[in-house]
Design an enzyme around this catalytic site. Structure first.
Site: not given
Ligand code: 5GP
Length: 121
Positions: A37, A94, A100, A105, A107, A109
């Protein structure tokens, strides 16, 4: 509002999968990619994504094949071993606005090397 029903190919993880922007790969096979991340919330913070396009876990759980669902779940164990998370770890996915979710796409964590306390901050 994040759309969790119609896949948007402009999202950042889609660009990572197409090789348009770089990532720090932790694990990859035919079905999935795992990478660090960009804004880690723990000493280990890795994202696992399927190479097929699903907006969220909601979309994935309803529409993905048994094979890719198996590969995603198996990858959690494989990656946690590779990251030496034998002391435990947390997985989070999420979903949509209330969940949140920022990147549309699907994913997972993986967060580790930190003692987790409450489920929510
Ligand atoms: P979400 O909130 O959608 O569950 O998590 C998205 C995650 O993607 C966040 O933890 C954020 O730090 C990570 N993220 C966003 N943009 C990028 C990127 O360009 N590269 C990487 N490696 N992580 C990203």
């Amino acid at each position: 509002m994040i759309n969790i029903k119609t896949y948007d190919e402009k999202n950042i993880f889609s660009k990572i999968l197409r090789g348009e922007i770089p990532c720090k790969t932790v694990f990859e096979n035919e079905f999935i990619l795992a990478f660090e991340d960009i804004n880690p919330q723990a000493p280990v913070h890795v994202l696992i994504i399927p190479k097929e396009n699903y907006c969220s876990l909601q979309d994935f759980s309803l529409n993905a094949s048994d094979k890719i669902i198996l590969e995603m779940i198996r990858s959690i164990g494989k990656i946690s071993e590779k990251l030496e998370l034998e002391n435990g770890y947390r997985i989070i996915s999420n979903i949509g606005d209330d969940g949140g979710q920022e990147v549309p796409h699907f994913h997972i964590h993986i967060l580790g090397k930190k003692k987790m306390t409450k489920i929510l901050p």
